[in-house]
Motif scaffolding. Structure first.
Motif, PDB file in Angstrom:
ATOM      1  N   GLN A 138      39.992  37.962  49.491  1.00  0.00           N
ATOM      2  CA  GLN A 138      41.382  37.534  49.427  1.00  0.00           C
ATOM      3  C   GLN A 138      41.859  37.563  47.975  1.00  0.00           C
ATOM      4  OE1 GLN A 138      42.125  33.807  51.670  1.00  0.00           O
ATOM      5  NE2 GLN A 138      39.956  33.899  52.206  1.00  0.00           N
ATOM      6  N   PRO A 139      43.122  37.898  47.745  1.00  0.00           N
ATOM      7  CA  PRO A 139      43.650  37.859  46.373  1.00  0.00           C
ATOM      8  C   PRO A 139      43.407  36.496  45.727  1.00  0.00           C
ATOM      9  CG  PRO A 139      45.217  38.922  47.830  1.00  0.00           C
ATOM     10  CD  PRO A 139      44.135  38.364  48.712  1.00  0.00           C
ATOM     11  N   GLY A 140      42.935  36.517  44.475  1.00  0.00           N
ATOM     12  CA  GLY A 140      42.666  35.277  43.752  1.00  0.00           C
ATOM     13  C   GLY A 140      41.200  34.948  43.614  1.00  0.00           C
ATOM     14  N   ILE A 141      40.309  35.691  44.296  1.00  0.00           N
ATOM     15  CA  ILE A 141      38.875  35.467  44.084  1.00  0.00           C
ATOM     16  C   ILE A 141      38.420  36.273  42.873  1.00  0.00           C
ATOM     17  CG2 ILE A 141      38.481  35.060  46.547  1.00  0.00           C
ATOM     18  CD1 ILE A 141      37.064  37.841  46.573  1.00  0.00           C
ATOM     19  N   ARG A 142      37.276  35.889  42.335  1.00  0.00           N
ATOM     20  CA  ARG A 142      36.693  36.604  41.202  1.00  0.00           C
ATOM     21  C   ARG A 142      35.536  37.481  41.679  1.00  0.00           C
ATOM     22  NH1 ARG A 142      34.230  32.301  37.957  1.00  0.00           N
ATOM     23  NH2 ARG A 142      33.962  31.462  40.055  1.00  0.00           N
ATOM     24  N   LEU A 143      35.374  38.618  41.003  1.00  0.00           N
ATOM     25  CA  LEU A 143      34.258  39.511  41.291  1.00  0.00           C
ATOM     26  C   LEU A 143      33.592  39.931  39.996  1.00  0.00           C
ATOM     27  CD1 LEU A 143      36.877  40.648  43.299  1.00  0.00           C
ATOM     28  CD2 LEU A 143      34.836  41.561  44.424  1.00  0.00           C
ATOM     29  N   ARG A 144      32.304  40.146  40.090  1.00  0.00           N
ATOM     30  CA  ARG A 144      31.570  40.726  38.965  1.00  0.00           C
ATOM     31  C   ARG A 144      31.573  42.236  39.159  1.00  0.00           C
ATOM     32  NH1 ARG A 144      28.456  37.670  35.856  1.00  0.00           N
ATOM     33  NH2 ARG A 144      28.117  36.169  37.553  1.00  0.00           N
ATOM     34  N   ILE A 145      32.026  42.965  38.145  1.00  0.00           N
ATOM     35  CA  ILE A 145      32.226  44.402  38.290  1.00  0.00           C
ATOM     36  C   ILE A 145      31.697  45.155  37.078  1.00  0.00           C
ATOM     37  CG2 ILE A 145      34.232  44.289  39.825  1.00  0.00           C
ATOM     38  CD1 ILE A 145      36.001  44.428  37.353  1.00  0.00           C
ATOM     39  N   PRO A 146      31.263  46.414  37.279  1.00  0.00           N
ATOM     40  CA  PRO A 146      30.905  47.253  36.134  1.00  0.00           C
ATOM     41  C   PRO A 146      32.178  47.815  35.506  1.00  0.00           C
ATOM     42  CG  PRO A 146      30.583  48.472  38.167  1.00  0.00           C
ATOM     43  CD  PRO A 146      31.026  47.095  38.570  1.00  0.00           C
ATOM     44  N   PHE A 147      32.247  47.801  34.177  1.00  0.00           N
ATOM     45  CA  PHE A 147      33.415  48.344  33.479  1.00  0.00           C
ATOM     46  C   PHE A 147      32.911  49.036  32.219  1.00  0.00           C
ATOM     47  CE2 PHE A 147      37.286  48.082  30.829  1.00  0.00           C
ATOM     48  CZ  PHE A 147      38.176  48.703  31.707  1.00  0.00           C
ATOM     49  N   GLY A 148      32.891  50.354  32.253  1.00  0.00           N
ATOM     50  CA  GLY A 148      32.283  51.091  31.154  1.00  0.00           C
ATOM     51  C   GLY A 148      30.805  50.764  31.084  1.00  0.00           C
ATOM     52  N   ARG A 149      30.357  50.366  29.926  1.00  0.00           N
ATOM     53  CA  ARG A 149      28.946  49.986  29.752  1.00  0.00           C
ATOM     54  C   ARG A 149      28.719  48.496  29.935  1.00  0.00           C
ATOM     55  NH1 ARG A 149      27.408  53.531  24.297  1.00  0.00           N
ATOM     56  NH2 ARG A 149      27.878  55.603  25.197  1.00  0.00           N
ATOM     57  N   ARG A 150      29.777  47.776  30.275  1.00  0.00           N
ATOM     58  CA  ARG A 150      29.665  46.321  30.391  1.00  0.00           C
ATOM     59  C   ARG A 150      29.786  45.876  31.834  1.00  0.00           C
ATOM     60  NH1 ARG A 150      34.161  43.668  28.017  1.00  0.00           N
ATOM     61  NH2 ARG A 150      35.401  45.515  28.542  1.00  0.00           N
ATOM     62  N   THR A 151      29.422  44.628  32.051  1.00  0.00           N
ATOM     63  CA  THR A 151      29.704  43.956  33.311  1.00  0.00           C
ATOM     64  C   THR A 151      30.664  42.815  33.010  1.00  0.00           C
ATOM     65  OG1 THR A 151      27.544  44.496  34.237  1.00  0.00           O
ATOM     66  CG2 THR A 151      28.739  42.665  35.238  1.00  0.00           C
ATOM     67  N   VAL A 152      31.788  42.780  33.708  1.00  0.00           N
ATOM     68  CA  VAL A 152      32.831  41.802  33.410  1.00  0.00           C
ATOM     69  C   VAL A 152      33.232  41.074  34.693  1.00  0.00           C
ATOM     70  CG1 VAL A 152      33.691  43.160  31.464  1.00  0.00           C
ATOM     71  CG2 VAL A 152      34.701  43.480  33.732  1.00  0.00           C
ATOM     72  N   ILE A 153      34.055  40.026  34.507  1.00  0.00           N
ATOM     73  CA  ILE A 153      34.577  39.257  35.629  1.00  0.00           C
ATOM     74  C   ILE A 153      36.042  39.644  35.821  1.00  0.00           C
ATOM     75  CG2 ILE A 153      34.972  36.959  36.602  1.00  0.00           C
ATOM     76  CD1 ILE A 153      32.029  37.590  36.073  1.00  0.00           C
ATOM     77  N   GLY A 154      36.397  40.113  37.007  1.00  0.00           N
ATOM     78  CA  GLY A 154      37.774  40.479  37.310  1.00  0.00           C
ATOM     79  C   GLY A 154      38.351  39.618  38.421  1.00  0.00           C
ATOM     80  N   VAL A 155      39.639  39.708  38.614  1.00  0.00           N
ATOM     81  CA  VAL A 155      40.351  38.945  39.646  1.00  0.00           C
ATOM     82  C   VAL A 155      40.918  39.921  40.667  1.00  0.00           C
ATOM     83  CG1 VAL A 155      42.308  37.419  40.113  1.00  0.00           C
ATOM     84  CG2 VAL A 155      40.912  37.062  38.069  1.00  0.00           C
ATOM     85  N   LEU A 156      40.658  39.668  41.934  1.00  0.00           N
ATOM     86  CA  LEU A 156      41.141  40.538  43.006  1.00  0.00           C
ATOM     87  C   LEU A 156      42.650  40.356  43.190  1.00  0.00           C
ATOM     88  CD1 LEU A 156      40.473  42.528  45.274  1.00  0.00           C
ATOM     89  CD2 LEU A 156      40.070  40.567  46.780  1.00  0.00           C
TER      90      LEU A 156
END
Length: 730
Positions: free
Chosen positions: A32-50
């Motif tokens: 659902q919109p508003g949850i956080r996910l751990r995602i790969p971004f380039g060479r890093r792993t970051v926290i994004g918001v759906l």
């Protein structure tokens, strides 16, 4: 439902979201919109918001990466905050991922889970209740905690106890306090009836707002200093709590929160969520969770608290709505006041903007019928407005910034047993160190600015980039030794006061004396309780504080705002003078304000003194219309900085050429020009001004321009930013 495509806001400088595939083990119902996910971004792993879930992407599905992990079972960002952040990202043209990062507590940005409801609180024990806090004079913070908990026997949440953890541990080791759990959400709370009877103007304001509690209505509460705006807020919040709803109160500065917090704790025996920049990450997360769960029916915070989720929103109040501190000055350059109005409209609840010196923006909104103005024209009780005296110091000998007539009046007020407040918005000992032999001046090596001499550490400080160096003993230009400090800062004035009034205790409040946590509150307590009878400080001391024994206010230098390059300077000067003057005569003793100036005949100053702030504001608004300046027009500042001046100017020249090539005549382009302080922290700064009477046209042009600039080579060689509705043009 397999391989859903997730649109995610990723912390990055790019003005766009990114598509990912759902994690292999993710439950689609959780996405659902508003949850956080751990995602790969380039060479890093970051926290994004759906942001959204779909089945299509502009990117080939084969090229999309799967998100690594779903961090939340339910959204951590409420629907209304999601909408507000997305709108603010578009309006202020700030990257969507970084905007969501600014809206989340730091620990959530790093992947930590929210705290459970009913988390840690402290309460006083029977042994603690038996302690006479007057015996703790050498431990004022411990005494303050015992007094607070003694007034709230059910306990106080940790986030509302503004002391370091070591203070609480020391009290717990003595057996005077203990941890506990607070009420669950929707629990009944007690409210202490007000000891004050509202005067007719206050009652009219309260009644007018209460009649619109079920719908969005923006109110401008314009009350003179000491007119009891806070009592109006308290009455409105009491009704909000009675309806089982939450209230959010925004204040511009941390310095105002301890005093407000004490008033709210006396009136409402409920959990409070307190949010400001001096909190630790854990304290901020705890307060954020209290608001989100609904456990705290009252949220008090500075600028970033506008992003705090509320389970049952009922009212938003912005105190000192005119204050520039409500506008973020770097990064995500949002206005908390304007977002408060936007959020209240989305939630369909009332919003109250309070000020003794309303901004020209808010007054224009009243004039155009967007806001409704409510006036509190008189001070509460027997207090009356102070008298003003403009003191021409052009032919007066000054002793460290103090004229003889002012010194005489200080002596008379002190002899009468009163307090005196002196205002100088310049810290340090002296703003300039000069060689009398060759006129050399100590300047910052990284900024176009002079360095300020701080006598307490014998260092020269740059108040712009933070660099420091030892005070020169020999002139580096002529090798002479005739070096002297020029001008006055609060440190030097305090030294002069010590010489003139050696037996009178002084309290100086500026950034230098309040660096340690809890020091600001301790000094303000001394000022309020009359322990210090000579009060001296910068604007930290000037706004919102109630000092009942102050009968004389001295403004040592009122000239800075009269001839500034910033078009808002005169408005800020008038607001500051009125706010500082408002500290005088707030009780039964009459107040006096002395303004030292080299320009006593200045028309704006005379208008302010003789006819008051409303007349000044009308004249200033008319001037802005004539000059076609904000708020009569919309303004955007494009800023650029680079190691070389030509690089920054070249980038903005190219930007101006792009805009002019569009042929959009609704938007005027001014510049580029070097910034008022061109070199700062070793980098050269330039700016381009865009103005339009059609805000929509300006926004459309910016939206297209920002997307273009991301792909240009010139943009990669500079740091550039967009400042919509800038608070200053420096």
């Amino acid at each position: 439902m397999d391989n859903l495509i997730l649109r995610i806001a990723v912390p990055s400088p790019l003005h766009r979201s990114f598509d990912y595939l759902q994690p292999a083990d993710a439950d689609p119902a959780v996405l659902q919109p508003g949850i956080r996910l751990r995602i790969p971004f380039g060479r890093r792993t970051v926290i994004g918001v759906l942001l959204a879930v779909g089945n299509e992407s502009e990117i080939d599905r084969q090229r999309l990466k799967p998100a690594q992990q779903v961090l939340d079972e339910t959204p951590v960002i409420s629907r209304d905050v999601m909408a507000m952040v997305q709108w603010a990202s578009d309006y202020y043209h700030y990257p969507i991922g970084d905007a969501f990062s600014a809206a989340l507590p730091a620990l959530l940005r790093r992947g930590q889970q929210p705290l459970a409801a009913g988390a840690s609180a402290w309460r006083i024990t029977p042994a603690g209740q038996a302690i006479d806090t007057r015996t703790l004079s050498r431990a004022p913070r411990q005494a303050g905690v015992l007094a607070l908990l003694g007034a709230h026997l059910q306990g106080v949440h940790r986030s509302a106890i503004d002391v370091p953890a070591s203070v609480l541990r020391a009290l717990a080791d003595k057996g005077w306090i203990e941890t506990c759990r607070l009420h669950e959400p929707h629990a009944e709370h007690s409210i202490v009836p007000s000891a004050h009877t509202l005067n007719p103007a206050q009652q009219l304001a309260v009644d007018a707002i209460l009649a619109h509690m079920d719908r969005f209505t923006p109110f401008l509460l314009a009350g003179v200093t000491g007119s009891g705006k806070t009592e109006v807020y308290l009455e409105l919040i009491e009704t909000t709590l009675a309806c089982e709803q939450q209230a959010l109160l925004l204040v511009p500065e941390i310095g105002l929160t301890p005093q407000l917090l004490a008033r709210f704790q006396r009136r409402f025996q409920v959990p409070l969520a307190l949010l400001h920049s001096a909190l630790t990450d854990h304290e901020r997360l705890a307060a954020w969770q209290l608001a989100r769960s609904g456990e705290a029916p009252i949220i008090i915070g500075t600028r970033s608290a506008i992003f705090t989720p509320m389970a049952r929103p009922g009212l938003i109040v912005v105190d000192e709505e005119h204050d520039a501190s409500l506008k973020q000055q770097d990064g995500f350059r949002y206005s908390a006041r304007d977002l408060a109005v936007w959020r209240a409209r989305q939630l369909n609840i009332p919003v109250v903007l309070g000020s003794a010196t309303p901004s020209l923006e808010s007054l224009l909104n009243v004039e155009q019928g967007r806001y409704r103005q409510l006036d509190l024209p008189e001070r509460t009780g027997v207090a009356v407005q102070p008298t003003y005296r403009v003191l021409d110091v052009r032919k007066q000998p000054l002793e460290d910034g103090l004229s003889r007539p002012l010194l005489q009046r200080i002596r008379e007020h002190l002899d009468a047993g009163n307090q005196v407040l002196l205002f100088l918005n310049r810290r340090g000992f002296a703003p300039t160190l000069m060689c009398y032999d060759c006129d050399w001046v100590a300047e910052c090596k990284r900024c176009d600015a002079r360095m300020t001499w701080h006598q307490h550490d014998q260092l020269l400080h740059c108040h712009h980039c933070g660099s420091q160096r030892p005070v020169d003993s020999i002139c580096p230009k002529c090798q002479g030794s005739d070096l002297h400090p020029q001008g006055q800062g609060t440190e030097r004035v305090e030294q002069a006061l010590a010489a003139h009034f050696p037996d009178v205790k002084r309290v100086r409040i500026d950034r230098d004396t309040t660096r340690r946590k809890g020091e600001l509150d301790r000094l303000l307590q001394q000022a309020r309780h009359g322990e210090g009878r000579l009060l001296l400080g910068t604007q930290m001391l000037a706004k919102g504080h109630h000092f009942p024994n102050v009968t004389l206010v001295g403004i040592l230098d009122a000239d800075h705002g009269l001839f500034s390059t910033d078009f808002r300077a005169s408005e800020r000067m008038a607001q500051l003078i009125v706010q500082v003057a408002g500290r005088a005569g707030r009780h039964e003793r009459p107040g006096e304000v002395i303004i030292q100036t080299c320009h006593p005949e200045h028309p704006l100053l005379q208008l302010l003194i003789n006819q008051g702030y409303p007349a000044f504001a009308r004249a200033a608004l008319a001037e802005r219309r004539e000059a076609r300046m904000p708020p009569a027009t919309a303004m955007v500042l494009l800023r650029a900085e680079a190691p070389a001046a030509a690089t920054a100017m070249g980038f903005l020249d190219a930007v101006a050429a792009r805009i002019n090539a569009t042929g959009n005549r609704a938007v005027e382009v001014w510049g580029p020009v070097p910034a008022t302080m061109e070199r700062r922290a070793g980098r050269y700064r330039a700016q381009l001004v865009l103005q339009s009477e059609q805000r929509g046209e300006l926004q459309r042009l910016l939206g297209s321009l920002v997307r273009q600039l991301e792909t240009t080579k010139e943009a990669r060689r500079v740091r550039w930013s967009v400042d919509v509705d800038p608070a200053d043009t420096y």
